[in-house]
Structure formats: C-alpha cells, structure tokens
Write a protein that holds these residues in place. Structure first.
Motif, PDB file in Angstrom:
ATOM      1  N   LYS A 130      46.888  27.576  31.322  1.00 26.41           N
ATOM      2  CA  LYS A 130      47.687  27.550  31.831  1.00 26.41           C
ATOM      3  C   LYS A 130      48.797  27.275  31.560  1.00 26.41           C
ATOM      4  N   ALA A 153      61.558  32.138  27.205  1.00 23.65           N
ATOM      5  CA  ALA A 153      60.207  32.748  27.765  1.00 23.65           C
ATOM      6  C   ALA A 153      59.398  33.139  26.727  1.00 23.65           C
ATOM      7  N   ARG A 154      60.410  33.829  26.368  1.00 24.98           N
ATOM      8  CA  ARG A 154      59.367  34.591  24.778  1.00 24.98           C
ATOM      9  C   ARG A 154      58.938  33.477  23.622  1.00 24.98           C
ATOM     10  N   LYS A 157      56.160  31.748  24.671  1.00 20.79           N
ATOM     11  CA  LYS A 157      54.949  32.765  25.358  1.00 20.79           C
ATOM     12  C   LYS A 157      53.751  32.292  23.605  1.00 20.79           C
ATOM     13  N   CYS A 160      51.597  28.994  23.580  1.00 18.71           N
ATOM     14  CA  CYS A 160      51.323  29.406  23.989  1.00 18.71           C
ATOM     15  C   CYS A 160      50.350  29.898  23.172  1.00 18.71           C
ATOM     16  N   ALA A 161      50.423  30.438  23.229  1.00 17.95           N
ATOM     17  CA  ALA A 161      49.300  31.370  21.471  1.00 17.95           C
ATOM     18  C   ALA A 161      48.592  30.483  20.418  1.00 17.95           C
ATOM     19  N   ASP A 167      46.657  31.491  28.987  1.00 13.65           N
ATOM     20  CA  ASP A 167      47.648  32.538  30.287  1.00 13.65           C
ATOM     21  C   ASP A 167      49.528  31.588  30.308  1.00 13.65           C
ATOM     22  N   PHE A 168      50.100  31.954  29.770  1.00 13.37           N
ATOM     23  CA  PHE A 168      52.129  31.898  30.265  1.00 13.37           C
ATOM     24  C   PHE A 168      52.126  32.209  31.333  1.00 13.37           C
ATOM     25  N   GLN A 169      53.163  32.038  31.998  1.00  9.64           N
ATOM     26  CA  GLN A 169      53.330  32.282  33.054  1.00  9.64           C
ATOM     27  C   GLN A 169      54.597  31.820  33.516  1.00  9.64           C
ATOM     28  N   LEU A 170      55.614  32.970  33.888  1.00 12.78           N
ATOM     29  CA  LEU A 170      57.595  32.828  34.242  1.00 12.78           C
ATOM     30  C   LEU A 170      57.432  33.199  35.854  1.00 12.78           C
TER      31      LEU A 170
END
Ligand SMILES: Cc1cc2nc3c(=O)[nH]c(=O)nc-3n(C[C@H](O)[C@H](O)[C@H](O)COP(=O)(O)O)c2cc1C
Length: 201
Positions: A130, A153-154, A157, A160-161, A167-170
């Motif tokens: 995460k 955030a975009r 995310k 992260c991929a 799991d990306f959370q904001l």
C-alpha cells in the motif's frame, strides 16, 4: 518487524497543514499498530540533488557496472524494501513540490524498485502492498470540471503500478484557500478520516 516508510515533503514545516494532518495520521497509526516501525525520510532537511547531467552520468556508470550496492542507491533500496509507504506533500502547481519529484527520480531505479521480465514487460519490484498520499489543496480538484487538472495523486498512482504497489490511497483536504469555505471544518473532517484510515492502513 514490519516497516512504514514516511516520506515528508511538507516544505512549510511547522506551518504546514499537510504536516499536521500527517502527524495526526501517524499518531493514530502508532496507537493502532504499535508493532510497526516508522522510518521518516525528511526531504526538506535531506536536500537530494536533482539529476543534473553529471549526477545522472554517475548513476548510469554505477548501474552499468552492476554496483547497485553503492550508497547513492540507498533511498531506492529503502523504498523497495518498505512494507508500507506514506507520503505527505502539499498540492503545488497542480501536483506536488519538486523535492518529491527529485526523490521519485532517485528511487526509480531499474532492478531495484521496478524492472523488466524476459519478454520485456515492466514488472514492479517493490515490496509494499500500500502507498498512501496525504495532501492538502488550496482549491478543489475533485469536481467534475477540475479533476482532470489534478496531476499529483494521479502521477503517484501511476508510479505505484510501475513499482508493483497494488493499493494506492489518497487522503486529501481541499478548498482550504477558498474564502467561501470553512477551513477549520474541512481540516477537522480530514483529521477524522485520518484516524479511520490509520486503523485499516
Ligand atoms: C508554491 C505553491 C503552489 C501552490 N499551487 C497550488 C495549486 O496549483 N492549486 C491549489 O489549489 N493550491 C495551490 N497551492 C495552495 C496549497 O495547495 C494549499 O495552501 C495547501 O494547503 C498548502 O499546504 P501546506 O499548508 O501543507 O503547505 C499552492 C501553494 C504554494 C505555496
């Protein structure tokens, strides 16, 4: 023992609303998960050098020689090995401060945080399951007419991929510089959300 890596990019330090929210999250997190070690990487005091030509050339030289144990790759290894990652950064110019981009360039090292399989497909090599971004914004960039402009955030995310973090959370408190809004109420709501999030992150 599991490790939460806290990347602090709150440039305004003690005046930062993002940092207040981050500290609230961390204090709730420590209560809920006393077994987790929290390691802070403070990008303000650390002052990583941007990848100017000579910095990049040195990194390429080390990488081509297979010297991935060089101290200049320590930040990348730390990121790759963390069990969970938490980044606190204010919303600047539709994304985040440059010090965070410099850090992300530093940790994005092939064969440490991400790599390629035998068929040439990109594969994530980071262990974390995460990554949480806590941010505060002056305007509101979650509205149908503004969300396309949000690039912080975009971007995280998408990274992260690439790193293999599923799991990306904001957590975001926004509209804080809009005179029509009740800033205290927005922040109080975000503080509550931080507590809820701490229990399940
Ligand atoms: C250099 C800078 C750039 C900013 N850019 C934006 C922006 O593009 N959009 C926005 O809504 N707010 C912007 N803001 C306002 C901040 O997002 C907002 O005040 C935030 O709460 C600051 O977080 P901090 O208190 O943690 O420093 C900017 C602020 C600064 C200092």
């Amino acid at each position: 023992m599991s490790e939460l890596l806290f990347v602090n990019a709150c440039v305004r330090g003690e005046r930062s609303r993002t940092l207040s929210l981050a500290r609230h999250f961390l204090s709730a997190y420590t209560q809920k998960h006393p077994e987790v070690t929290i390691t802070e990487r403070n990008l303000i005091t650390e002052r990583l050098e941007p990848q100017y030509p000579e910095v990049l050339a040195h990194r390429d030289e080390l990488w081509n020689a297979g010297k991935l144990d060089d101290p200049s790759f320590d930040a990348a290894w730390q990121f790759a090995k963390a069990d969970k990652i938490f980044i606190a950064a204010p919303f600047w110019d539709l994304s985040y401060p440059a010090i965070l981009k410099i850090y992300l360039e530093r940790i994005s090292v092939t064969n440490i945080t991400f790599g390629y399989d035998a068929d040439g497909n990109s594969v994530g090599l980071s262990r974390a399951d995460k990554l949480l971004l806590i941010t505060t914004r002056g305007g509101n960039f979650s509205l149908p007419e503004t969300e396309w402009m949000e690039s912080g955030a975009r971007h995280l995310k998408a990274l992260c991929a690439m790193y293999g973090i599923p799991d990306f959370q904001l957590l975001c408190a926004e509209g804080l510089d809009d005179i029509r809004n009740d800033k205290a109420a927005i922040l109080a709501r975000a503080m509550q959300e931080a507590e809820t999030l701490a229990a399940r992150f």
